[in-house]
Design an enzyme around this catalytic site. Sequence first.
Site, short mmCIF file in Angstrom:
data_model
loop_
_atom_site.label_atom_id
_atom_site.label_comp_id
_atom_site.label_asym_id
_atom_site.label_seq_id
_atom_site.Cartn_x
_atom_site.Cartn_y
_atom_site.Cartn_z
N SER A 31 -25.18 36.81 39.31
CA SER A 31 -24.39 37.06 38.12
C SER A 31 -25.00 38.24 37.34
O SER A 31 -25.14 39.32 37.89
CB SER A 31 -24.28 35.78 37.29
OG SER A 31 -23.21 35.84 36.38
N ASP B 14 -14.26 32.57 42.59
CA ASP B 14 -15.29 33.08 41.69
C ASP B 14 -14.70 33.74 40.45
O ASP B 14 -13.68 34.44 40.52
CB ASP B 14 -16.12 34.12 42.45
CG ASP B 14 -17.53 34.29 41.96
OD1 ASP B 14 -17.77 34.06 40.76
OD2 ASP B 14 -18.39 34.64 42.77
N HIS C 43 -18.49 30.31 41.54
CA HIS C 43 -19.60 31.18 41.11
C HIS C 43 -20.97 30.69 41.61
O HIS C 43 -21.97 31.34 41.34
CB HIS C 43 -19.60 31.23 39.58
CG HIS C 43 -20.28 32.42 38.98
ND1 HIS C 43 -20.00 33.72 39.32
CD2 HIS C 43 -21.26 32.49 38.02
CE1 HIS C 43 -20.75 34.54 38.61
NE2 HIS C 43 -21.53 33.83 37.82
#
Length: 305
Positions: free
Chosen positions: A115, A255, A282
């Site tokens: 991320s 995602d 995610h």
Amino acid sequence: MATAARPAAPSAKGLMPFGEWHTWYRVTGDLTSGRPPLVVVHGGPGSTHDYLLRIAELAEDGWPVVHYDQLGNGGSTHLPHKGADFWTVELFRDELANLLQGLGIADNHVLLGHSWGGLLTARYAAERPAGLRGLVIANSPASYPLWLAEMKVLRAQLPPGVDATLLRHEEAGTTDSAEYQEAVRVFYARHVCRLDPWPREFMASFFEIANDPTVYYTMNGPNEFHVIGTLKDWSVIEYCPDIAAPALVISGRHDEATPVTVQPYVDHIPDVRWELFEESSHQPHMEEPERFRTVLREFLAGLEK
């Protein structure tokens, strides 16, 4: 559904001096084995290592793994009174470089950024550090403006009334309300973690952010899709052509880091491949752990050829 996993036992833990402060770190495996350690850079900014702990299982396959908490959260020094001018990309880049140097692995390592950590490691990799053997960019947008545009797309696909609730509270500045948080959870269950219940290590990072939200609120905002912090206009697309290390890009079919936000890595990093996890959002390391471990093992093994 992925099963709960007990984190691999660490071989070392400590606090690395970083200027006036300290960075908490955890090592699994032998840093002197000769294989490049995999250094795991968590998201947020303002989260902690906890939700990525099961990646330490790779030490069982012979690759040492390093986790750490970025400054401001978890076991590292907390600085709740620092303002936005303190919390910068450069600060976290310097912290990463300091940790690599302090652990004696600056000349031989692989980075995995998840991320926000993916953007951070991409920015670091663009400087072509001599010891970087490979780069894994997991579930990471290449640009926050792209991310924000795609958040509108995903929000519009939520069940009827959810986005209207979100917008109402965002406009009123009441994002701390129970109704808003309930609507946030609808988005998270679709695009952040599709497991039910959420794994314990995932919840641990949420609790750590709540314990001290300084970094997250300053740089990101109140949640994943309402980015109003200092990063809202930041991008690493311009740095991608300068990344010389072999790169693996990972994302999930569901995602929040949609293909649109990931594509620039594939378009601009010279040596790159992209693995899409069909059953993940995610958190593919938790949602599809067996395949995730296999993909990482293959990538790491390829770096030794």
